[in-house]
Design an enzyme around this catalytic site. Structure first.
Site, PDB file in Angstrom:
ATOM      1  N   SER A  49       0.909  -1.132  -0.023  1.00 33.76           N
ATOM      2  CA  SER A  49      -0.123  -0.053  -0.062  1.00 33.76           C
ATOM      3  C   SER A  49       0.824   1.398   0.010  1.00 33.76           C
ATOM      4  CB  SER A  49      -0.992   0.002   1.211  1.00 33.76           C
ATOM      5  OG  SER A  49      -1.930   0.865   1.150  1.00 33.76           O
ATOM      6  N   ASP A 163      -5.692  -3.337  -2.744  1.00 38.93           N
ATOM      7  CA  ASP A 163      -4.510  -3.156  -1.540  1.00 38.93           C
ATOM      8  C   ASP A 163      -3.890  -4.607  -1.123  1.00 38.93           C
ATOM      9  OD1 ASP A 163      -3.299  -2.469   0.903  1.00 38.93           O
ATOM     10  OD2 ASP A 163      -4.715  -0.953   0.860  1.00 38.93           O
TER      11      ASP A 163
END
Length: 324
Positions: A49, A163
């Site tokens: 991320s 993610d």
């Protein structure tokens, strides 16, 4: 500040695992600065991320430029990244963020970067971890930061990527598999569950307040015509607005994006705790950033300084392996 007095005379390769954490990710920059002052050379780097974004910039040799840029962030600047789209598979398209990232990474595929890089994403079709070590760097980072429901997923080959924090929030295992003998990991969500709650107000019976507000509204409505004639409409409007603000302030609520992002981060913190127990790094750095909301990217200086402070504390007196 004086550099740390670490004697880096042990053989081996150092891996750096940068974890997820949204706006708290700027603290990775502070950690990297502390490592540089300690004389630690990172041989491998992996990120998830926001950690993937910082890792990609570091692997490109442009971390100083990113630091200069984020120090200038304001709320208006952050808001400009939100290229909203009609809700389909996400609220934000991510093109503007991709354009921002492009300014701070090399125009090279991942496998040709000066420092070996791995970017962690999740395949939405299978729920499996996808480790990106080749190909387009912008596409990889864009996939890794795609919080489900917030950012539009990235299609790559047969994957639909979101993610990486959903499966591997702090990629310790990844840098070990890349060849690291000594792993330094940064966990940004260690205190997300214990984050500071809004100030708790005394329990009050608001029924009388509500009745009073309703009575005032009726009075305002009944006298509106007269007030307009007397040129006092503006004063009444301001008074009503003030009452509304007071009522809202008594019961503050996070918006829908904050609810979604915080929920995901709570889940990631639990996954991280399990992963760190089964595959602990040699050095674990955990900045205390739970008081910073997940979209407050403009608080870069505070995040960077906290990352730097905790990293210096963890590295002091340690013998960190570095192959040179």
């Amino acid at each position: 500040m004086q550099p740390l007095n670490n004697k880096l005379n042990q053989p081996g390769k150092v891996g750096l695992a940068l974890g997820s954490g949204s706006t708290r990710g700027w603290s990775h920059i502070g950690v990297i600065r502390a490592l540089a002052e300690a004389g630690v050379t990172v041989d491998y780097i992996a990120g998830t991320s926001i950690g993937a974004l910082v890792a990609a910039v570091y692997a490109s040799g442009m971390i100083d430029s990113l630091e200069d840029a984020v120090y200038q962030f304001s709320r208006k600047h952050v808001f400009s990244f939100r290229d909203l789209i009609l809700p389909k598979s996400g609220l934000i398209d991510g093109v503007r963020i991709a354009n921002f990232i492009q300014q701070y990474v090399l125009d090279e595929p991942i496998e040709k970067l000066p420092v070996p890089l791995a970017v962690i994403a999740t395949d939405l079709y299978t729920g499996e971890e996808v480790i990106l070590k080749e190909g387009n760097i912008i596409e990889a980072v864009r996939a890794s930061i795609s919080l489900p429901g917030i950012f539009k997923p990235v299609r790559k080959d047969n994957y639909l990527l979101v993610d990486g924090g959903l499966v591997n929030p702090v990629p310790v295992r990844t840098v070990r598999e890349m060849g690291a003998d000594f792993v330094i990991a940064v966990d940004l969500n260690c205190d997300i569950v214990q984050r500071r709650k809004p100030e708790v107000l005394p329990m009050v019976d608001h029924s009388k307040d509500l009745q009073k507000a309703e009575q005032e509204e009726r009075t305002i409505a009944g006298n509106k015509a007269t007030s307009l004639l007397n040129g006092k409409f503006h004063e009444i409007n301001m008074a009503a607005t003030g009452k509304l603000r007071q009522l809202i302030a008594r019961n503050p609520q996070p918006n829908i994006i904050e609810v979604m992002m915080t929920s995901i981060k709570i889940m990631e913190s639990q996954i991280t705790a399990v992963n760190l127990r089964t595959d602990p790094p040699d050095v674990l750095i955990q900045p205390k950033l739970g008081h910073i909301n997940l979209m407050e990217f403009q608080r870069a200086e505070e995040s960077i300084l906290e990352g730097y402070r905790v990293a210096r504390s963890q590295l002091a007196g340690r013998q960190v392996m570095s192959r040179k």
